[in-house]
Design a protein around this motif. Sequence first.
Motif, short mmCIF file in Angstrom:
data_model
loop_
_atom_site.label_atom_id
_atom_site.label_comp_id
_atom_site.label_asym_id
_atom_site.label_seq_id
_atom_site.Cartn_x
_atom_site.Cartn_y
_atom_site.Cartn_z
N SER A 88 -14.74 -4.96 6.80
CA SER A 88 -14.14 -5.40 5.55
C SER A 88 -15.26 -5.92 4.64
O SER A 88 -16.31 -6.37 5.09
CB SER A 88 -13.09 -6.48 5.80
OG SER A 88 -13.65 -7.57 6.47
N LEU A 232 -7.87 -6.21 0.40
CA LEU A 232 -8.69 -5.98 1.59
C LEU A 232 -9.13 -4.51 1.62
O LEU A 232 -8.30 -3.61 1.69
CB LEU A 232 -7.91 -6.30 2.87
CG LEU A 232 -8.71 -6.11 4.17
CD1 LEU A 232 -9.86 -7.12 4.26
CD2 LEU A 232 -7.82 -6.25 5.39
N TYR A 234 -12.72 -1.81 2.79
CA TYR A 234 -13.81 -1.65 3.75
C TYR A 234 -14.93 -0.81 3.15
O TYR A 234 -14.70 -0.02 2.23
CB TYR A 234 -13.30 -0.93 5.02
CG TYR A 234 -12.02 -1.48 5.57
CD1 TYR A 234 -12.00 -2.70 6.26
CD2 TYR A 234 -10.81 -0.81 5.41
CE1 TYR A 234 -10.82 -3.22 6.77
CE2 TYR A 234 -9.62 -1.33 5.92
CZ TYR A 234 -9.63 -2.52 6.60
OH TYR A 234 -8.46 -3.04 7.10
#
Length: 328
Positions: A88, A232, A234
Motif C-alpha cells: 500500500s 487505499l 498500491y
Amino acid sequence: MKLKSVLLAMSVALSFNAYAQAPIVIKFSHVVATDTPKGQAAERFKQLAEKATNGRVKVEIYPNSQLYKDKEELEALQLGAVQMLAPSLAKFGPLGVKEFEAFDLPYIFPSKTALYNVTEGEIGKGLMKKLEPKGITGLAFWDNGFKVMSANKPLHTPADFKGLKMRIQSSKVLDAQMRALGANPQVLAFSEVYQALQTGVVDGTENPPSNMYTQKMHEVQKYVTVSNHGYLGYAVIVNKKFWDGLPADIRTALDKAMKEATTFEKAIAQRDNDMALEAIKKAGKTTIYTLSVKEQADWRKALLPVQKDMEGRIGKDLISAINKEAAK
C-alpha cells in the motif's frame, strides 16, 4: 583418459545448458488474501507473464503475509529476498519517500477519475522516480478503493471517535487523521488486525470493504460506516537491480503483462468492494451506515486541517498539485 575428458566436458556443457534454460523466478509477496483485487491481479499477472515469456519467467505468488509482514516486505525486496511486491502507498513514508503519504490524506480524491488523473499523469511518474535511489523500480499503481470505518459502536459524527483505539497502517498522515477525529491511533501489521479487533486490543479500523470482508473483520465489528474518507491503493514494485539485469525482451514482455494486469485490476476493484459490502450486510453481524451529505460535510471539516498539518512533511506544492488535478 580422453573419453573421460570428453564425458566430463559434455556433462559440464549439459549442466550449463540446463542452468541457462532454467526459468527466471519472480517471487511476488503480498499481505492480503488471494480473492481481493490485489490478490486476483497478482494471479492474473502471473498467468500473463508466464505466457508472454513462453515459460522463461516463473512467477511465484505468496499471499496473506506467508513470507513477510507489512514492515518486513520492503526490506526483503531491497535485499533481493523477493523480487516483486505491491505494498500500500502508505508503506513508502517510513522508507523515506514521504511524498507517497499524500495518498493517505483524507478526502483529497473526490472520485476515481480524480485519482487516475494523479496516478496516470506526471505526478504519478514523478513519485515512482523517487523510489529508484532506494533500489526500487515502480511498475504500476493498482487500485483498491475508498475506505469505510468500523468499530463496535456507531460512528456517525467526529465526536463518536473520541477515545477509541483505531488501528492504522504506519503512516504519519493516518496518525494525524485519527487524532483529528479524537481517536487514539494504533499501528498494527495487517495480518494482526483480526485478532486485535477480536480481543479488544483495538476498537476499530479503516479499510476498503474487500479487505474487511476477506479478513473476516466484519465478524468482530458491529458497525461499519460508509464514509469514503480515504483511499487505499498500491504500487507494484520490483528490486531495481533484478529488473535492470533482465534481458531487454523479457522486460518488455513483463511490462506488457503488467499493463494488462493493471487494466484488469482497476476493472474489478470497485466491483469487488461493492460485492464485499453486500456480503457483509448479508452476514448479518454488522450494521452498515452511510453518511448523509451533512454528516460527510462535518467529517470533511474535521479532517481538512490534516492537509495543512502535513504540508511540511509531504510538500505544500505536491498537495496543491494533487488538489489541482483532482479538481479537473
